[in-house]
Design a protein around this motif. Structure first.
Motif, PDB file in Angstrom:
ATOM      1  N   ALA A 275       5.059  -0.465   0.182  1.00  0.00           N
ATOM      2  CA  ALA A 275       4.079  -0.576   1.265  1.00  0.00           C
ATOM      3  C   ALA A 275       2.669  -0.712   0.690  1.00  0.00           C
ATOM      4  O   ALA A 275       2.303  -0.027  -0.262  1.00  0.00           O
ATOM      5  CB  ALA A 275       4.161   0.642   2.177  1.00  0.00           C
TER       6      ALA A 275
ATOM      7  N   GLU B 172      10.354   0.247   1.360  1.00  0.00           N
ATOM      8  CA  GLU B 172       9.726   0.854   2.539  1.00  0.00           C
ATOM      9  C   GLU B 172       9.272  -0.187   3.549  1.00  0.00           C
ATOM     10  O   GLU B 172       9.240   0.080   4.738  1.00  0.00           O
ATOM     11  CB  GLU B 172       8.485   1.654   2.129  1.00  0.00           C
ATOM     12  N   ALA B 173       8.869  -1.353   3.046  1.00  0.00           N
ATOM     13  CA  ALA B 173       8.232  -2.330   3.927  1.00  0.00           C
ATOM     14  C   ALA B 173       8.406  -3.732   3.364  1.00  0.00           C
ATOM     15  O   ALA B 173       8.681  -3.898   2.183  1.00  0.00           O
ATOM     16  CB  ALA B 173       6.752  -2.009   4.051  1.00  0.00           C
ATOM     17  N   THR B 174       8.240  -4.703   4.197  1.00  0.00           N
ATOM     18  CA  THR B 174       8.156  -6.091   3.747  1.00  0.00           C
ATOM     19  C   THR B 174       6.718  -6.511   3.973  1.00  0.00           C
ATOM     20  O   THR B 174       6.366  -7.029   5.020  1.00  0.00           O
ATOM     21  CB  THR B 174       9.141  -6.994   4.516  1.00  0.00           C
ATOM     22  N   ASP B 175       5.893  -6.232   2.997  1.00  0.00           N
ATOM     23  CA  ASP B 175       4.439  -6.304   3.117  1.00  0.00           C
ATOM     24  C   ASP B 175       3.814  -7.365   2.221  1.00  0.00           C
ATOM     25  O   ASP B 175       2.709  -7.185   1.742  1.00  0.00           O
ATOM     26  CB  ASP B 175       3.875  -4.936   2.718  1.00  0.00           C
TER      27      ASP B 175
END
Length: 154
Positions: free
Chosen positions: A47, A121-124
């Motif tokens: 993230a 956690e994320a695709t950021d």
């Protein structure tokens, strides 16, 4: 997906359109090592947030200013003259190799800085690209697109 940042960077840089995009970004004042790190982190699902961006900038900026940019400036200063002077061209190639080695060390420093950050956690990816490129004088946002494509395929 490469597990280490250096291997990821080499693989990504070799993909179509990435070298040209990186050189465009570099001309605008963007630190390409930070961009490659952002791509790597985004691909790993880390993230993006202001604290992490600041930490990466704090690692990259002194090394880039004190080591990478002076080597690049010397290499570029010799570019024209070296085309007509074989000895100077040989020295220029050594400076070029040293510049690449300095960038490798910067990537290692960035990787160490981010090693404890949780993954998946994320695709950021866009947040990372925008964050590491923020503050560039004349940023061509279109230059970021080939980098996204190189990593995501879309």
């Amino acid at each position: 997906m490469s597990s280490d940042l250096w291997s990821f960077s080499l693989g990504t840089y070799a993909r179509p359109g990435v070298e040209a995009a990186c050189l465009t970004l570099q001309s605008a004042g963007v630190n390409v090592c930070l961009v490659l790190c952002g791509l790597w982190l985004g691909q790993r699902g880390v993230a993006c947030n202001e604290q992490r961006l600041q930490q990466l900038h704090n690692v990259a900026e002194p090394w880039d200013a004190d080591v990478v940019r002076p080597l690049r400036a010397l290499r570029m200063q010799w570019k024209v003259v070296a085309t007509e002077d074989a000895e100077l061209n040989a020295l220029r190639e050594q400076v070029k190799a040293l510049e690449l080695e300095a960038e490798r060390h910067l990537l290692l420093r960035l990787e160490r800085s981010a090693q404890s950050w949780p993954q998946d956690e994320a695709t950021d990816l866009s947040a990372w690209l925008e964050g590491v490129a923020a503050g560039a004088a004349h940023l061509d946002r279109d230059a970021l697109h080939p980098l996204r494509v190189a990593v995501t395929g879309t």
